[in-house]
Write a protein that holds these residues in place. Structure first.
Motif, PDB file in Angstrom:
ATOM      1  N   HIS A   1      -8.784  23.083 -81.163  1.00  0.00           N
ATOM      2  CA  HIS A   1      -9.229  22.378 -79.965  1.00  0.00           C
ATOM      3  C   HIS A   1     -10.710  22.658 -79.718  1.00  0.00           C
ATOM      4  CE1 HIS A   1      -9.172  21.968 -75.315  1.00  0.00           C
ATOM      5  NE2 HIS A   1      -9.450  20.795 -75.868  1.00  0.00           N
TER       6      HIS A   1
ATOM      7  N   CYS B   1      -8.930  28.129 -83.119  1.00  0.00           N
ATOM      8  CA  CYS B   1      -8.188  27.028 -82.511  1.00  0.00           C
ATOM      9  C   CYS B   1      -8.867  25.696 -82.855  1.00  0.00           C
ATOM     10  CB  CYS B   1      -8.153  27.208 -80.997  1.00  0.00           C
ATOM     11  SG  CYS B   1      -7.235  25.916 -80.163  1.00  0.00           S
TER      12      CYS B   1
ATOM     13  N   HIS C   1      -6.699  27.050 -73.525  1.00  0.00           N
ATOM     14  CA  HIS C   1      -6.009  25.936 -72.865  1.00  0.00           C
ATOM     15  C   HIS C   1      -4.528  25.878 -73.212  1.00  0.00           C
ATOM     16  CE1 HIS C   1     -10.271  24.692 -73.573  1.00  0.00           C
ATOM     17  NE2 HIS C   1     -10.203  24.385 -72.293  1.00  0.00           N
TER      18      HIS C   1
ATOM     19  N   CYS D   1      -3.049  29.843 -77.850  1.00  0.00           N
ATOM     20  CA  CYS D   1      -4.474  30.004 -77.598  1.00  0.00           C
ATOM     21  C   CYS D   1      -4.706  30.328 -76.120  1.00  0.00           C
ATOM     22  CB  CYS D   1      -5.214  28.722 -77.983  1.00  0.00           C
ATOM     23  SG  CYS D   1      -6.989  28.834 -77.670  1.00  0.00           S
TER      24      CYS D   1
END
Ligand code: FES
Length: 428
Positions: free
Chosen positions: A95, A93, A116, A113
């Motif tokens: 993030h 991911c 979050h 994901c």
């Protein structure tokens, strides 16, 4: 505003490793299998650069199918998008780095994901994020899943390269493409299918021991003597000192044991598979109809290839093995029975033979694994420091295409693998 930095962070510089001092013509140094610094250099110079076999298009036959794969130790997701195109995505991911996909295979238009809740289309594009007001002004197009830099396929075999530039897949495969062509011709419809499911074997050994072993025609008479005897197989004679089969270095690290001279001497269709044409009448009839009797007979006499495509695809007559390095002293082999489109009766036997030879109770791979692990323990010792790969050096010769060949028990393939290895590791 772009959320993704455009400049790569500085890479720590360490002293270059003198590979010319470790890889000689007929000797290699034991540290090549044990040194963590060399393993790290391989991640950069081999797994981070060259073409690596990832999977087969038949593993994602329908739109939105996906399957977990790898390039070296890195997990990647092979997907088929809604448009039918095959994508290779890094399973990370953008993030905070979590894995977005944890299931081995399935069918999904998107991946969410679990950390979050960011959601990505199966071509990698970021589709959405929860509580979007927190991302006002952030460019979503910069925050998709990483895509493998280059993706290409040959006759359904999908390869990926983490490097944006370099030789094309066709340049990398070179003469190995002929072996893949020969493999596909074993199907009356000209296509291989990878549909039988994979077995995974983990060994505590460096990945290069496996690559070398796949086309080492010296060991079968000893390591595999028990299975040859139990199965009353004629395979052992292919790897005897009297065998007319040859070992070959195709260049680019690709090597083979060419067993066709022995099969042509036998002049018996399907002897490579340990059977006869009358046991598979439906398959033989389809092959005759597809290729004509003369060509079909030649295909059925020659059999399928035994070729190691550097760095990780071993086509082993009736199976493929995919070699995945996971640590300097740990490797996973993924193995599956080859399946040929339009040949259900042959495929059934291929699955049975695969279970018998490399399944949980099979002898073949267990015997090899024992050798890998004992050898890995051996190279921890430094007296002597070197491994000797000089068998058959005096009788190496060129075939009609200019490739180096030797007797089937000679170490022509190992020397070819190491020549290519050194060239990759020394490349700027
Ligand atoms: Fe994936 Fe946060 S780590 S959404």
């Amino acid at each position: 505003m772009n959320a993704c930095p455009t400049e790569a962070p500085p890479v720590p510089v360490s002293a270059p490793i003198a590979f010319h001092k470790l890889v000689k013509d007929s000797h290699v140094h034991g540290s090549l299998y044990t040194d963590p610094a060399i393993w790290n250099a391989e991640l950069r110079q081999i797994w981070g650069r060259t073409w690596v076999y990832v999977g087969h298009e038949s593993e994602v036959p329908n739109a939105n199918d996906y399957v977990m794969k790898s390039i070296g130790p890195e997990p990647v997701i092979m997907t088929r998008g809604r448009d039918g195109r095959v994508h290779l995505l890094h399973n990370r991911c953008p993030h905070r780095g979590n894995r977005v996909c944890m299931t081995e295979q399935g069918n999904a238009r998107s991946f969410t994901c679990p950390y979050h809740g960011w959601t990505f289309a199966n071509d990698g594009a970021l589709k959405g994020w929860p509580f979007p007001s927190g991302y006002e002004g952030v460019d979503r197009s910069e925050l998709g899943l990483g895509r493998v830099a280059r993706v290409d396929s040959y006759r359904g075999f999908v390869f990926g390269s983490l490097a944006a530039e370099g030789p094309s897949l066709q340049e990398h495969l070179g003469a190995a493409m002929r072996s893949i062509d020969a493999l596909c011709e074993t199907s009356p419809e000209g296509e291989v299918e990878i549909t039988a499911g994979f077995l995974k074997h983990k060994v505590r050994a460096n990945w290069k021991f496996l690559v070398e072993n796949e086309t080492d025609g010296y060991h079968p008479s000893f390591v595999h003597a028990s299975i040859f005897e139990v199965a009353q197989s004629g395979i052992g004679s292919l790897y005897s000192a009297e065998s007319t089969a040859v070992s070959r270095d195709f260049g680019n690290g690709h090597t083979e044991n060419d067993l066709r001279p022995e099969f042509r001497k036998r002049d018996q269709p399907l002897s490579w598979f340990g059977t006869t044409a009358d046991k598979l009448p439906e398959y033989v009839a389809k092959m005759n109809a597809a290729y004509g009797e003369e060509k079909a007979r030649r295909i059925l006499i020659d059999g399928t290839p035994h070729i190691m495509i550097f760095p990780n695809l071993f086509i082993a007559e009736i199976q493929i093995f995919v070699i995945q390095p996971v640590a300097v002293d740990e490797t996973i082999q993924h193995v599956t029975a080859l399946q040929f489109k339009g040949a259900p009766d042959l495929n059934r036997r291929l699955r049975q033979q695969t279970m018998g030879s490399v399944g949980p109770a099979g002898f073949l791979l267990a015997d090899d694994a024992e050798m890998y692990e004992r050898t890995q323990m051996g190279v921890q010792m430094r007296n002597p420091e070197w491994l000797f790969l000089g068998r058959g050096k005096h009788r190496e010769r060129r075939d009609e295409d200019g490739f180096l060949i030797g007797d089937n028990t000679d170490e022509v393939p190992s020397r070819g693998i190491w020549r290519h290895y050194r060239a990759l590791m020394e490349a700027a």
